[in-house]
Design a protein around this motif. Structure first.
Motif, PDB file in Angstrom:
ATOM      1  N   LYS A 137       0.862  -1.187   0.000  1.00 28.61           N
ATOM      2  CA  LYS A 137       0.000   0.000   0.000  1.00 28.61           C
ATOM      3  C   LYS A 137       0.895   1.232   0.000  1.00 28.61           C
ATOM      4  CE  LYS A 137      -3.687   2.206   2.728  1.00 28.61           C
ATOM      5  NZ  LYS A 137      -4.485   2.086   3.981  1.00 28.61           N
ATOM      6  N   ILE A 138       0.707   2.094  -1.010  1.00 30.62           N
ATOM      7  CA  ILE A 138       1.498   3.319  -1.154  1.00 30.62           C
ATOM      8  C   ILE A 138       0.624   4.499  -0.742  1.00 30.62           C
ATOM      9  CG2 ILE A 138       2.742   4.808  -2.770  1.00 30.62           C
ATOM     10  CD1 ILE A 138       2.202   1.283  -3.846  1.00 30.62           C
ATOM     11  N   GLU A 139       1.155   5.375   0.112  1.00 34.85           N
ATOM     12  CA  GLU A 139       0.403   6.541   0.578  1.00 34.85           C
ATOM     13  C   GLU A 139       1.299   7.774   0.558  1.00 34.85           C
ATOM     14  OE1 GLU A 139      -2.202   5.782   4.176  1.00 34.85           O
ATOM     15  OE2 GLU A 139      -0.795   4.078   4.330  1.00 34.85           O
ATOM     16  N   PHE A 140       0.702   8.930   0.317  1.00 36.48           N
ATOM     17  CA  PHE A 140       1.382  10.211   0.504  1.00 36.48           C
ATOM     18  C   PHE A 140       0.354  11.332   0.501  1.00 36.48           C
ATOM     19  CE2 PHE A 140       1.446   9.496  -4.089  1.00 36.48           C
ATOM     20  CZ  PHE A 140       1.038  10.721  -4.617  1.00 36.48           C
ATOM     21  N   ASP A 141       0.750  12.493   0.993  1.00 41.40           N
ATOM     22  CA  ASP A 141      -0.077  13.699   0.975  1.00 41.40           C
ATOM     23  C   ASP A 141       0.538  14.699   0.006  1.00 41.40           C
ATOM     24  OD1 ASP A 141      -1.432  12.457   3.053  1.00 41.40           O
ATOM     25  OD2 ASP A 141      -0.337  13.570   4.615  1.00 41.40           O
ATOM     26  N   TYR A 142      -0.306  15.533  -0.597  1.00 40.33           N
ATOM     27  CA  TYR A 142       0.217  16.583  -1.484  1.00 40.33           C
ATOM     28  C   TYR A 142      -0.675  17.810  -1.442  1.00 40.33           C
ATOM     29  CZ  TYR A 142      -3.350  15.898  -5.111  1.00 40.33           C
ATOM     30  OH  TYR A 142      -4.532  15.856  -5.798  1.00 40.33           O
ATOM     31  N   LYS A 143      -0.090  18.935  -1.839  1.00 36.54           N
ATOM     32  CA  LYS A 143      -0.824  20.204  -1.964  1.00 36.54           C
ATOM     33  C   LYS A 143      -0.288  20.942  -3.182  1.00 36.54           C
ATOM     34  CE  LYS A 143      -0.022  23.870   0.634  1.00 36.54           C
ATOM     35  NZ  LYS A 143       0.014  24.862   1.746  1.00 36.54           N
ATOM     36  N   VAL A 144      -1.185  21.555  -3.956  1.00 38.02           N
ATOM     37  CA  VAL A 144      -0.814  22.279  -5.170  1.00 38.02           C
ATOM     38  C   VAL A 144      -1.171  23.750  -5.010  1.00 38.02           C
ATOM     39  CG1 VAL A 144      -1.182  22.519  -7.651  1.00 38.02           C
ATOM     40  CG2 VAL A 144      -1.173  20.241  -6.607  1.00 38.02           C
ATOM     41  N   ASP A 145      -0.179  24.620  -5.120  1.00 37.64           N
ATOM     42  CA  ASP A 145      -0.414  26.062  -5.223  1.00 37.64           C
ATOM     43  C   ASP A 145      -0.290  26.432  -6.695  1.00 37.64           C
ATOM     44  OD1 ASP A 145      -0.772  26.334  -2.541  1.00 37.64           O
ATOM     45  OD2 ASP A 145       1.235  27.122  -2.119  1.00 37.64           O
ATOM     46  N   GLY A 146      -1.422  26.631  -7.370  1.00 38.82           N
ATOM     47  CA  GLY A 146      -1.438  26.860  -8.811  1.00 38.82           C
ATOM     48  C   GLY A 146      -2.200  25.743  -9.486  1.00 38.82           C
ATOM     49  N   LEU A 169      -7.960  16.700   2.730  1.00 42.64           N
ATOM     50  CA  LEU A 169      -7.483  17.009   4.069  1.00 42.64           C
ATOM     51  C   LEU A 169      -7.623  18.510   4.321  1.00 42.64           C
ATOM     52  CD1 LEU A 169      -4.190  14.872   4.014  1.00 42.64           C
ATOM     53  CD2 LEU A 169      -6.433  14.185   4.867  1.00 42.64           C
ATOM     54  N   ALA A 170      -7.209  18.968   5.479  1.00 46.31           N
ATOM     55  CA  ALA A 170      -7.293  20.390   5.813  1.00 46.31           C
ATOM     56  C   ALA A 170      -6.271  21.196   5.021  1.00 46.31           C
ATOM     57  CB  ALA A 170      -7.068  20.575   7.314  1.00 46.31           C
ATOM     58  N   ASN A 171      -6.549  22.500   4.882  1.00 46.27           N
ATOM     59  CA  ASN A 171      -5.610  23.457   4.281  1.00 46.27           C
ATOM     60  C   ASN A 171      -5.193  23.071   2.865  1.00 46.27           C
ATOM     61  OD1 ASN A 171      -5.550  24.987   6.715  1.00 46.27           O
ATOM     62  ND2 ASN A 171      -4.065  23.534   7.558  1.00 46.27           N
ATOM     63  N   ASN A 172      -6.152  22.542   2.092  1.00 48.38           N
ATOM     64  CA  ASN A 172      -5.968  22.200   0.670  1.00 48.38           C
ATOM     65  C   ASN A 172      -5.025  21.022   0.436  1.00 48.38           C
ATOM     66  OD1 ASN A 172      -7.666  24.318  -0.287  1.00 48.38           O
ATOM     67  ND2 ASN A 172      -5.984  25.772   0.057  1.00 48.38           N
ATOM     68  N   TRP A 173      -4.679  20.294   1.481  1.00 47.09           N
ATOM     69  CA  TRP A 173      -3.895  19.078   1.300  1.00 47.09           C
ATOM     70  C   TRP A 173      -4.816  17.930   0.906  1.00 47.09           C
ATOM     71  CZ3 TRP A 173       1.376  18.030   1.746  1.00 47.09           C
ATOM     72  CH2 TRP A 173       2.181  19.102   2.168  1.00 47.09           C
ATOM     73  N   LYS A 174      -4.262  16.947   0.193  1.00 45.67           N
ATOM     74  CA  LYS A 174      -5.000  15.751  -0.193  1.00 45.67           C
ATOM     75  C   LYS A 174      -4.158  14.517   0.142  1.00 45.67           C
ATOM     76  CE  LYS A 174      -7.470  18.053  -3.976  1.00 45.67           C
ATOM     77  NZ  LYS A 174      -8.807  17.987  -3.360  1.00 45.67           N
ATOM     78  N   HIS A 175      -4.843  13.420   0.417  1.00 45.55           N
ATOM     79  CA  HIS A 175      -4.178  12.166   0.775  1.00 45.55           C
ATOM     80  C   HIS A 175      -4.424  11.141  -0.324  1.00 45.55           C
ATOM     81  CE1 HIS A 175      -2.492   9.007   3.281  1.00 45.55           C
ATOM     82  NE2 HIS A 175      -3.566   8.251   3.061  1.00 45.55           N
ATOM     83  N   ILE A 176      -3.369  10.439  -0.723  1.00 42.55           N
ATOM     84  CA  ILE A 176      -3.430   9.446  -1.791  1.00 42.55           C
ATOM     85  C   ILE A 176      -3.162   8.057  -1.210  1.00 42.55           C
ATOM     86  CG2 ILE A 176      -2.270   8.617  -3.887  1.00 42.55           C
ATOM     87  CD1 ILE A 176      -4.025  11.038  -4.375  1.00 42.55           C
TER      88      ILE A 176
END
Length: 668
Positions: A111-120, A157-164
């Motif tokens: 199982k692969i997981e990570f969080d990310y956020k994009v500005d733009g 997630l909070a503050n425009n973060w997303k979990h994959i």
């Protein structure tokens, strides 16, 4: 082709002196093109305490071990508005990525997981797994590609973060690394909390995936031993957006040389200057001896308030450039650049002559409507990358044009492209005009599209001389090319009556400019109907004097001839190309005792065989064989019969005639 080598006589160049550009008019400055800054982080966007992920993965048991970069730069930094959390940041142009060495077991499901956020905005955040020892790579997963992300679970997630979350089974072999990448052309992207857990276990094999502890390896100070970015210094502290020097402070950079003919340096500093503030730029050779000093601040006075711009000439044996400061108070420097400087070869007040268009089928009229481009190139070296939605030929009004974009729902790929292989004879010093007409039909704000552009593409898929079509006609401040070239050029635009816009880019091929292989049009459509249309593509050499078109071929408009003594015959010829500049020719006869020729008119003088030739001034040549017979002889229909007739009926000639005819066959 006449080549135009660079002329770099600029502001006291002959005297070899440095001159502040502050005293030069803006009009004069516009005559010059500035290359990329050779000073690493000269705008200090990489702040204090940020860890730059290296290209070679560190070994050992530390949290940073096994992590390196392939493309661009990746920075570990504190999350904005959350100083207790450390994240990895990707910013710049193109793609950025990192890899992590792992031990992924054969047959294991993970199982692969990570969080990310994009500005733009971006259209590509992806990952894949490698078995480097076998050179094998599993198919990639782009979380924004519907053909690849069906097994990807995304949670807000909070503050425009997303979990994959994503699960994959590694059936065939042991895999030893994960590669993560993202498209940062129009975005700054953050990632955090990478995990990789084998089904049935709780151990995260992706050690360091939360990036905590990475900043223990970052530095805010420099020593006189150059770091991995070739920076060094003393009494210097890196800030966020600046570098601060105290008395006897040095901020320096190791270099290989300064081999361009001219450089421009710019330095900006903040705040009031102390009366004893002194700053100079010192350039040192391999012997650590100063070869040039430029005074920036003298006893608290600078050329202009809070900045300096000046030039200096080539210094081939330069190995270090450093700012040296003396003063009782701290000096904060917010910008430091040294840029190659080239004279702009183009004068907008001049009229340039264009050579013929080097692009074959640049108007697309010879292609059938509905033709699709592919990596198997069409006539004229037109093609499309196999991983993208292909370019297509469509009718737009009465014209056939090329188009890329999203025609219908079956165009599931994010990228759409077409390319044109560039001519082989673009060389250093050439003046070149690149021009085409385009029309853009889009459903959203142009700035939200990741890519709408054309560019010259060099090795390793690097973009040069980019024309950003998401800005042309939308942003009046966008007037120069972007991309990886060291010199950015102005371009012109003209809105045509048919709704298309004509863009014209005039540039001079520079020495440090890549091995080009194609021009590429790239578009990342959002919705069905988003389309970029392209027509009338031109690549032409330019000159201040008219071009001469060389003759490439000449042909006599006649087969071999038989004439009777006393007969005449007028010959004509055809020169290729028809628009050759010089069409002068010279006629000759190999034996004027047999026949003479004057401006193409043959006069048969005496029995025998001769060769009549015509030649252009640049050496292109054609000829025919003329056989002169006695008046009572019968003419034959071909050369073999002629030889037999002459051998049988002309006394004194014998077998020599046959030999002459053999060697004087018509030469094409």
């Amino acid at each position: 082709m006449k080549k135009y080598l660079l002329s770099l006589a600029l502001f006291g160049l002959a005297q070899g002196v440095s001159l502040p550009l502050a005293n030069v008019s803006n009009e004069a400055k516009a005559n010059y093109i500035y290359g990329e800054n050779i000073v690493y982080n000269g705008d200090f966007k990489i702040g204090a305490g940020e860890y730059v992920v290296p290209s070679a993965a560190p070994s050992g048991d530390s949290v940073i071990s096994g992590m390196g970069t392939f493309d661009g730069k990746a920075y570990v930094t504190k999350e904005e508005n959350n100083s207790s959390n450390t994240v990895i940041k990707f910013m710049g142009n193109g793609f950025s990525s990192f890899y992590k060495l792992l031990n992924i077991e054969k047959g294991g499901e993970y199982k692969i997981e990570f969080d990310y956020k994009v500005d733009g905005s971006t259209d590509n955040i992806g990952f894949a797994f490698w078995c480097i020892t076998d050179g094998n790579r599993l198919p990639e997963v782009n979380i924004f590609d519907s053909s690849q992300n069906k097994d990807v679970k995304t949670t807000d997630l909070a503050n425009n973060w997303k979990h994959i979350e994503y699960t994959r089974k590694f059936e065939d072999k042991v895999y030893d690394s994960m590669h993560f990448w993202c498209n940062i052309n129009s975005a700054t992207i953050y990632a955090d909390n990478f995990k990789m857990t084998k089904t049935g276990t709780t151990e995260n094999i992706f050690k360091g995936g939360d990036f905590e502890g990475f900043l223990d390896y970052a530095t805010s100070t420099l020593t006189m031993t150059p770091n991995e970015n070739k920076l060094y210094g003393q009494n210097v502290t890196l800030g966020n957006g600046n570098v601060k020097l105290t008395n006897d402070g040095i901020y320096g950079l190791e270099i290989d040389s300064l081999n361009e003919n001219l450089y421009t340096t710019e330095i900006k500093f903040d705040g009031e200057l102390a009366s004893d503030a002194n700053l100079k730029l010192n350039i040192l050779n391999s012997e650590k001896t100063s070869v040039k000093e430029i005074e920036i601040i003298k006893d608290g006075v600078s050329t202009t308030k809070n900045s300096y711009i000046g030039t200096f000439n080539k210094i081939s044996d330069a190995k270090k450039v450093q700012l040296e400061y003396r003063g009782s108070s701290e000096l904060s420097i917010s910008y430091f650049s040294i840029k190659p400087t080239y004279e702009n070869a183009f004068d907008p007040t001049k009229t340039y002559y264009e050579d013929k268009n080097l692009v074959v089928n640049g108007d697309f009229e010879k292609f059938d409507e509905g033709t699709k481009f592919s990596e198997k190139q069409l006539e004229g070296a037109w093609g499309s990358v196999s991983l993208d939605n292909p370019g297509r030929i469509v009718k737009d009004g009465d014209n056939k044009v090329a188009s890329i974009g999203k025609n219908d729902a079956s165009d599931a790929k994010n990228y759409s492209s077409m390319f044109l292989m560039t001519p082989d004879d673009l060389t250093i010093g050439d003046l070149v005009r690149f021009q085409y007409d385009y029309k853009l039909t889009i459903s959203d704000d142009p700035i939200t599209y990741t890519e709408i552009n054309s560019c010259f593409v060099g090795g390793a898929n690097v973009s040069y001389y980019k024309l950003d079509l998401s800005k042309i006609n939308y942003d009046d401040s966008y007037v120069t090319t972007s991309g990886a070239e060291s010199a950015h050029y102005n371009f012109k635009k003209e809105v045509l009556s048919n709704g298309y816009t004509r863009v014209t880019l005039d540039f001079q091929v520079m020495q440090d400019k890549i091995q080009w292989n194609s021009v590429r049009w790239l578009f990342t459509p959002h919705n069905v109907g988003d389309t970029l249309y392209v027509d009338n593509v031109n690549i032409r050499f330019l000159s201040e004097t008219p071009f001469s078109t060389e003759a490439t071929k000449i042909e006599i408009n006649s087969e071999d001839l038989e004439l009777f003594v006393g007969e005449t015959k007028d010959l004509t010829y055809t020169i290729t190309p028809s628009d050759a500049t010089n069409k002068d020719v010279k006629w000759t006869s190999s034996n004027e005792a047999v026949c003479k020729v004057n401006n193409g008119k043959i006069e048969a003088i005496g029995e025998g065989v001769c060769e009549i030739s015509v030649e252009t001034t640049n050496g292109k040549k054609d000829s025919i064989v003329v056989t002169v017979l006695k008046k009572n002889e019968e003419k034959k229909s071909n050369t073999g019969a002629i030889a037999g007739g002459i051998i049988g009926g002309v006394a004194g000639v014998g077998i020599i005639v046959g030999a002459i005819i053999f060697f004087l066959k018509r030469k094409k």
